[in-house]
Motif scaffolding. Structure first.
Motif, PDB file in Angstrom:
ATOM      1  N   VAL A   1       0.854  -1.198   0.000  1.00  0.00           N
ATOM      2  CA  VAL A   1       0.000   0.000   0.000  1.00  0.00           C
ATOM      3  C   VAL A   1       0.884   1.240   0.000  1.00  0.00           C
ATOM      4  O   VAL A   1       1.660   1.467   0.939  1.00  0.00           O
ATOM      5  N   PHE A   2       0.765   2.035  -1.038  1.00  0.00           N
ATOM      6  CA  PHE A   2       1.428   3.333  -1.156  1.00  0.00           C
ATOM      7  C   PHE A   2       0.506   4.391  -0.552  1.00  0.00           C
ATOM      8  O   PHE A   2      -0.717   4.319  -0.708  1.00  0.00           O
ATOM      9  N   SER A   3       1.087   5.386   0.121  1.00  0.00           N
ATOM     10  CA  SER A   3       0.267   6.415   0.751  1.00  0.00           C
ATOM     11  C   SER A   3       0.864   7.799   0.555  1.00  0.00           C
ATOM     12  O   SER A   3       2.088   7.958   0.459  1.00  0.00           O
ATOM     13  N   ASP A   4       0.000   8.789   0.501  1.00  0.00           N
ATOM     14  CA  ASP A   4       0.393  10.192   0.584  1.00  0.00           C
ATOM     15  C   ASP A   4      -0.783  10.958   1.186  1.00  0.00           C
ATOM     16  O   ASP A   4      -1.754  10.337   1.659  1.00  0.00           O
ATOM     17  N   GLU A   5      -0.703  12.278   1.188  1.00  0.00           N
ATOM     18  CA  GLU A   5      -1.771  13.049   1.814  1.00  0.00           C
ATOM     19  C   GLU A   5      -3.097  12.956   1.079  1.00  0.00           C
ATOM     20  O   GLU A   5      -4.143  13.383   1.597  1.00  0.00           O
ATOM     21  N   HIS A   6      -3.085  12.378  -0.126  1.00  0.00           N
ATOM     22  CA  HIS A   6      -4.319  12.215  -0.896  1.00  0.00           C
ATOM     23  C   HIS A   6      -5.025  10.887  -0.606  1.00  0.00           C
ATOM     24  O   HIS A   6      -6.127  10.659  -1.096  1.00  0.00           O
TER      25      HIS A   6
ATOM     26  N   ARG B   1      -1.670   9.209 -11.886  1.00  0.00           N
ATOM     27  CA  ARG B   1      -0.952  10.219 -12.673  1.00  0.00           C
ATOM     28  C   ARG B   1      -0.968  11.515 -11.885  1.00  0.00           C
ATOM     29  O   ARG B   1      -2.028  12.102 -11.648  1.00  0.00           O
ATOM     30  N   ASN B   2       0.222  11.967 -11.451  1.00  0.00           N
ATOM     31  CA  ASN B   2       0.396  13.261 -10.802  1.00  0.00           C
ATOM     32  C   ASN B   2       1.022  14.194 -11.831  1.00  0.00           C
ATOM     33  O   ASN B   2       2.208  14.062 -12.149  1.00  0.00           O
ATOM     34  N   PRO B   3       0.261  15.120 -12.403  1.00  0.00           N
ATOM     35  CA  PRO B   3       0.755  15.904 -13.531  1.00  0.00           C
ATOM     36  C   PRO B   3       1.811  16.926 -13.122  1.00  0.00           C
ATOM     37  O   PRO B   3       2.033  17.158 -11.917  1.00  0.00           O
ATOM     38  N   PRO B   4       2.481  17.551 -14.094  1.00  0.00           N
ATOM     39  CA  PRO B   4       3.463  18.592 -13.792  1.00  0.00           C
ATOM     40  C   PRO B   4       2.888  19.657 -12.871  1.00  0.00           C
ATOM     41  O   PRO B   4       1.727  20.044 -13.015  1.00  0.00           O
TER      42      PRO B   4
ATOM     43  N   THR C   1      -3.972  17.109 -15.616  1.00  0.00           N
ATOM     44  CA  THR C   1      -5.064  16.189 -15.291  1.00  0.00           C
ATOM     45  C   THR C   1      -4.599  15.118 -14.307  1.00  0.00           C
ATOM     46  O   THR C   1      -3.824  14.228 -14.675  1.00  0.00           O
ATOM     47  N   PRO C   2      -5.041  15.171 -13.048  1.00  0.00           N
ATOM     48  CA  PRO C   2      -4.703  14.094 -12.116  1.00  0.00           C
ATOM     49  C   PRO C   2      -5.582  12.871 -12.363  1.00  0.00           C
ATOM     50  O   PRO C   2      -6.740  12.995 -12.751  1.00  0.00           O
TER      51      PRO C   2
END
Length: 225
Positions: free
Chosen positions: A72-77, A87-90, A117-118
């Protein structure tokens, strides 16, 4: 640094056989598949997070695309279990990490600079559908625009798969195996084919599942300064 930077050649890497290379962050290691640049690079890698490891907050100037392979990958989202496509865009930013540990397939600095576009898709919650005109193939679309198309495909055991590459094509085996050009590709085998090539695969007895990207990703990338 340049690694597998000639996009006019067929390139095959059996990533599961590569050693893990430490990143600048403790507990985070990489298997490098292609790379142009040093620590800030146009790169394709398999990245492993040890339990409790975390990058510091950062901005993705050239965008980041990844598929969670296990854990499981995690971040604040939020949390991204295995099968999640992101996809985390520029210009996007986050603080990535993993409480339990995870492995991801990740591509950096390979976006159209204007893309904003995320995308976050839990592929395990979506259904595969039969691919038109391709017996033994089911697919699950992940992303498509004028520049590229990304999808998951499920290939039936023993199927003969033929893909004509009208544009460059990149493939990662997620599970199962297939034979192509005298090689046997298994989990974490990564194949890149130039435009004009053809993929002719015979799927193994247990079937196969692959991630596929096709489009102009080879000639429209950003090279970091």
């Amino acid at each position: 640094m340049e690694l597998n930077a000639n996009f006019t050649r067929r390139t095959l890497i059996h990533a599961a056989q590569l050693p893990w290379i430490a990143s600048p962050v403790a507990g985070i290691e990489r298997r490098m598949l292609d790379r142009i640049g040093d620590e800030v690079a146009r790169a394709t890698s398999i990245v492993r997070y040890a339990p409790g490891s975390q990058f510091t907050a950062h901005v993705h100037g050239g965008g980041e695309e990844f598929l969670v392979l296990d854990g499981v990958f995690s971040d604040e989202h939020g949390d991204c279990p295995a099968g999640t496509y992101v996809r985390n865009p520029p210009t996007s930013h986050h603080t990535p990490g993993s409480r339990a540990g995870c492995t991801i397939f990740v591509k950096l600095w390979q976006f159209d600079p204007a893309d904003r576009t995320p995308v976050r898709i839990a592929s395990s919650e979506r259904a595969y559908v039969p691919a038109p005109g391709q017996p033994g193939v089911e697919w699950l679309p992940l992303f498509r625009d004028q520049r590229e198309e990304v999808r998951l495909e499920r290939w039936a055991a023993g199927a003969e798969i033929v893909l004509a590459c009208t544009a460059p094509l990149e493939l990662l085996v997620l599970d199962g195996d297939f034979a192509e050009c005298g090689d046997v590709l298994v989990a974490q085998s990564w194949l890149r084919l130039p435009a004009g090539a053809s993929l002719r695969a015979r799927v193994g007895p247990h079937g196969c599942r692959v991630w596929i990207k096709s489009g102009r990703f080879a000639d429209a990338f950003i090279v970091p300064a």
